[in-house]
Design a protein around this motif. Structure first.
Motif, PDB file in Angstrom:
ATOM      1  N   LEU A   8      -1.616  -4.540   7.041  1.00  0.00           N
ATOM      2  CA  LEU A   8      -2.000  -5.272   6.609  1.00  0.00           C
ATOM      3  C   LEU A   8      -3.437  -5.768   6.370  1.00  0.00           C
ATOM      4  O   LEU A   8      -3.925  -5.836   4.469  1.00  0.00           O
ATOM      5  N   MET A  37      -5.745  -3.459  -0.467  1.00  0.00           N
ATOM      6  CA  MET A  37      -4.795  -3.974  -1.317  1.00  0.00           C
ATOM      7  C   MET A  37      -5.313  -5.315  -2.030  1.00  0.00           C
ATOM      8  O   MET A  37      -5.442  -6.268  -1.021  1.00  0.00           O
ATOM      9  N   TYR A  51       3.055  -3.888  -2.380  1.00  0.00           N
ATOM     10  CA  TYR A  51       2.266  -3.127  -1.722  1.00  0.00           C
ATOM     11  C   TYR A  51       1.838  -1.637  -3.003  1.00  0.00           C
ATOM     12  O   TYR A  51       0.882  -1.267  -3.492  1.00  0.00           O
ATOM     13  N   ASN A 109      -1.689  -7.856  -5.249  1.00  0.00           N
ATOM     14  CA  ASN A 109      -0.226  -8.082  -4.285  1.00  0.00           C
ATOM     15  C   ASN A 109       0.099  -9.193  -3.939  1.00  0.00           C
ATOM     16  O   ASN A 109      -0.782 -10.293  -3.267  1.00  0.00           O
ATOM     17  N   SER A 152       1.129 -11.333  -1.547  1.00  0.00           N
ATOM     18  CA  SER A 152       1.768 -11.529  -0.171  1.00  0.00           C
ATOM     19  C   SER A 152       2.451 -11.826   0.860  1.00  0.00           C
ATOM     20  O   SER A 152       2.783 -13.125   0.273  1.00  0.00           O
TER      21      SER A 152
END
Ligand code: FAD
Length: 565
Positions: free
Chosen positions: A460, A469, A533, A548, A550
């Motif tokens: 991530l 992302m 995501y 996004n 998170s």
């Protein structure tokens, strides 16, 4: 008459005399290591208490009747030190002064009050840290306790038994406070935590502590947060009344003060050793103080934080033990360096495990660090298809743009400390999020996942670093003009969602994405972050400005519990 009787034996050089003040974590490990390195020195440990090498970390569990046999707390006895290591132990002996010029310490026998001096060639200070007792009315009343040693825990046990105590107020919601919560609840007491901050477990970022607070409340613990201790009164019925700064009264049978500890620096200060800005003794990498013949280790010293570089005090058993060993090596002539600390810690609270390593977000901000990012994730502690997977709520902090790992915090029912230990080791080696993404870890369905939570955290973070992302900032949620897009299924959306969010499930995204406006940012979220995501990736590739949130709705709920200040 022996063959060489007419030859005078050489005058044996007196053994080098090493005196150690404090015989628990740092002092005992220093003594034992030193003996393994050097059979020729004389080693004497002094402790003002009746025991040495006892398990302070086990004390809360002795109060809680989890450890029932007090002798189990005694890791080693003076006899064992003498027999196994030829180390003399003088318990009930308070060290009351250091004469650095004469190379002597003054000691007082606690039982007879007699004093004497003892010569040293090298002196090691490991006196630990004392629980803070704020100068407030009532803190010395019977029934108000701190937990530092075996006699303290014995007193608490007797008080609970004699008074048939059924309620307790714990002042301070940090590590020791929460361990006492766990153990007093285990003994059937109704427990209230009074904590000055709006969260328990102050080293954690507040949103990470949120599930812990929910868990405590669910287990019947009353949390009285954002309120300090004003005083403690004696009630008419012989009970105690904890009065908070807000004026709230909390009647109780006993009070535990767990508001932190202060390094025991009186001896060092009186001997004019250098003390640092955080109140601990200043030492070099070999644990040597400003006096070349005096070393100091454990809770009493200041050591550098390997992430921020700033000196700090960290009252934990691991560093104390390692520092004791380093000091022993230094005294024995080996130049081993203590690497510094990174605050790796774990606590168990009524079935939940809470662990952290490295810097927190608030710690980084306090230190003026701004070039960092964070990801939240909530993966199962093992493969979801294998029965009994529980989520781990994990936050990873890393520096931008190099991806160096700065810290991690995690909460969950199982598998938490394992992940934090892996990340802690990576931090030790100055690892990056790329190292976490690539880490090869154990996997079978009942233990982990083919993409372990540690791998996922690294992946991530990599996605953030390489721009795959783009992240929306939770702290901006109340101010943003972005469209909030919940990409979960309609039934999940109906079960609770972020206010103002609209629902477009990921499963319908390819058919319906043109319904979304192109002139606004689109902040996606799902349950725990993964579908959000995927949606962001899809939208970005179709020309949308998408970010996004998170960690998804789970992180939203955590922030909501504590606010997004
Ligand atoms: P200590 O182990 O405290 O030893 C200091 C000794 O020095 C004491 O016995 C004291 O009597 C003696 N002393 C002090 N001054 C003098 C003097 N002038 N003369 C003679 N003797 C003196 N850490 C963890 O990592 N994990 C845990 O789960 C954990 N749980 C804990 C639970 C409790 C209740 C407590 C109190 C601590 C806990 N800790 C835990 C912290 C850990 O125990 C300490 O960090 C560690 O023991 C510090 O080691 P030290 O050698 O510096 O001091």
């Amino acid at each position: 008459m022996s063959y060489h009787s007419d030859i005078e034996p050489p005058n044996p050089r007196p053994a080098r005399r090493i005196l150690i003040v404090g015989g628990v974590a740092g002092g005992a490990s220093c003594a034992a290591r030193l003996r393994r390195l050097d059979e020729s020195v004389e080693i004497v440990i002094f402790d003002r208490g009746p025991y040495v090498a006892f398990a302070n970390c086990g004390l809360p569990y002795y109060v809680g009747d989890v450890i029932v046999d007090e002798r189990k707390l005694l890791v080693a006895s003076p006899e064992m030190f003498r027999e196994r290591f030829n180390v003399e132990v003088r318990t009930n002996t308070d060290v009351i002064g250091i004469d650095r010029v004469a190379h002597t310490i003054s000691v007082r026998d606690v039982q007879t009050a007699q004093t004497r001096t003892e010569h040293y060639d090298a002196l090691v200070l490991s006196p630990g840290a004392a629980p803070i007792r704020p100068p407030l009315p009532g803190v010395d009343l019977p029934g108000v306790f701190a937990v530092r040693n075996i006699p303290d825990s014995r007193r608490i046990r007797s008080w609970i038994a004699d008074r048939r105590a059924s309620t307790a107020v714990i002042v301070g919601g940090g590590f020791i406070g929460l361990e006492m919560v766990e153990n007093l609840v285990h003994r059937g007491l109704s427990v209230t935590v009074l904590e000055k901050l709006p969260q328990v477990m102050p080293p954690l970022d507040p949103e990470v502590a949120a599930p812990l607070m929910e868990h405590l409340v669910a287990k019947g613990v009353q949390l009285h947060l954002g309120d300090g201790l004003a005083r403690i009164d004696e009630g008419a019925d012989g009970r105690l009344i904890v009065v908070a700064e807000s004026g709230v009264n909390l009647p109780t049978d006993l009070v535990i003060l767990a508001i932190g500890v202060r390094p025991e620096t009186q001896l060092a200060k009186a001997a004019d050793l250098q003390i640092g800005s955080r109140g601990g003794i200043i030492v070099d990498a070999q644990m040597r103080t400003s006096d070349p013949d005096i070393w100091a280790v454990g809770d009493v010293v200041e050591v550098p934080d390997i992430l921020t570089g700033q000196d700090t005090v960290l009252p934990l058993a691991g560093p104390a033990n390692r520092q004791g060993r380093v000091a022993a090596e230094s005294i024995a002539g080996r130049a081993t360096n203590f690497r510094g600390i990174q605050a790796t810690a774990v606590v168990g609270v009524l079935g939940l495990t809470v662990a952290s390593t490295g810097a927190s977000e608030k710690g980084l901000r306090r230190a003026g660090v701004t070039s960092f990012e964070k990801v939240y994730l909530h993966p199962g502690h093992h493969a979801g298809y294998y029965p009994g997977a529980h989520p781990i709520h994990l936050k990873l902090l890393f520096s931008v743009p190099d991806g160096r790992i700065l810290g991690a915090q995690a909460i969950g029912l199982e598998g938490v400390e394992k992940r934090i230990d892996v990340i802690a080791t990576a931090i030790q080696f100055r690892g990056t999020v790329h190292d976490l993404a690539q880490a090869e870890l154990c996997y079978a369905p009942q233990f982990g996942a083919a993409k372990d939570p540690v791998n996922l955290a690294g992946m991530l973070a990599e996605n953030v670093l390489n721009g795959d992302m783009p992240l929306a900032d939770w702290l901006e949620l109340d101010r943003t003009d972005a469209l909030l897009l919940d990409v979960r299924e309609p039934d999940e959306f109906a079960g609770g969602h972020i206010p103002k969010a609209i629902n477009l499930p990921l499963s319908q995204m390819r058919d319906r994405y043109r319904e979304l406006p192109t002139n606004r940012d689109v902040w996606t979220y799902c349950g725990v972050g993964q579908r959000g995501y995927f949606a962001t990736r899809f939208l970005v590739q179709h020309g949308y400005r998408s970010q996004n949130l998170s960690g998804g709705y789970a992180t939203y709920l955590a922030f909501n519990r504590v606010g997004r200040a």
